[in-house]
Write an enzyme that holds these catalytic residues in place. Structure first.
Site, PDB file in Angstrom:
ATOM      1  N   ASN A 118      -6.202  -3.138   2.316  1.00 21.15           N
ATOM      2  CA  ASN A 118      -6.061  -4.600   2.349  1.00 21.15           C
ATOM      3  C   ASN A 118      -7.337  -5.169   2.649  1.00 21.15           C
ATOM      4  O   ASN A 118      -8.414  -4.394   3.223  1.00 21.15           O
ATOM      5  CB  ASN A 118      -5.383  -4.947   3.719  1.00 21.15           C
ATOM      6  CG  ASN A 118      -3.825  -4.703   3.588  1.00 21.15           C
ATOM      7  OD1 ASN A 118      -3.402  -4.467   2.336  1.00 21.15           O
ATOM      8  ND2 ASN A 118      -3.127  -4.709   4.567  1.00 21.15           N
TER       9      ASN A 118
ATOM     10  N   ARG B 286       0.886  -1.145  -0.069  1.00 17.69           N
ATOM     11  CA  ARG B 286       0.133  -0.005  -0.190  1.00 17.69           C
ATOM     12  C   ARG B 286       0.817   1.302   0.123  1.00 17.69           C
ATOM     13  O   ARG B 286       0.381   2.091  -0.763  1.00 17.69           O
ATOM     14  CB  ARG B 286      -0.980  -0.087   1.274  1.00 17.69           C
ATOM     15  CG  ARG B 286      -2.053  -1.177   1.176  1.00 17.69           C
ATOM     16  CD  ARG B 286      -2.923  -1.258   2.413  1.00 17.69           C
ATOM     17  NE  ARG B 286      -1.978  -1.486   3.608  1.00 17.69           N
ATOM     18  CZ  ARG B 286      -2.482  -1.216   4.762  1.00 17.69           C
ATOM     19  NH1 ARG B 286      -3.432  -0.840   5.089  1.00 17.69           N
ATOM     20  NH2 ARG B 286      -1.274  -1.795   5.715  1.00 17.69           N
TER      21      ARG B 286
END
Length: 114
Positions: free
Chosen positions: A60, A42
């Site tokens: 996520n 990320r």
């Protein structure tokens, strides 16, 4: 090697993309499967999105995948995905893509948490 060195050193070289004002602005949702959680995925997406002036978010998912919605010039978005595929610490086994309508509301790229 500490965690910061691992995260910094495990990245892929950035694919240079020239800003092309004629490239269409699009919005896409990507689902990345494979080894994409717990490896800085990320944060790498955020770094690259900022570099290429893309907006959106990444988070996520409970099934181990990562969802990313991105808006901006199509050529920059394609470069972001190609670069993410080359990061050695990620093992992307599948990418699902969905085109979405542009929102034009976001001003940055954010990491979201469930």
């Amino acid at each position: 090697m500490n965690l910061f060195q691992w995260l910094k050193g495990g990245g892929a070289a950035t694919i240079p993309v020239q800003d092309d004002p004629s490239a269409p602005v699009v919005r896409r949702r990507y689902r990345f499967s494979g080894l994409v959680q717990g490896v800085g995925f990320r944060w790498e997406a955020k770094r690259l999105a900022k570099q290429w002036k893309l907006t959106g978010w990444v988070r996520n998912e409970g099934d181990g995948s990562v969802i990313m919605e991105v808006e901006g010039r199509a050529n920059n978005m394609e470069a972001l995905v190609r670069t993410m595929q080359k990061v050695p610490r990620f093992d992307i086994t599948a990418i699902e893509t969905e085109d979405l309508p542009c929102s034009g509301e976001e001003t940055a790229f954010e990491v979201l948490y469930e």
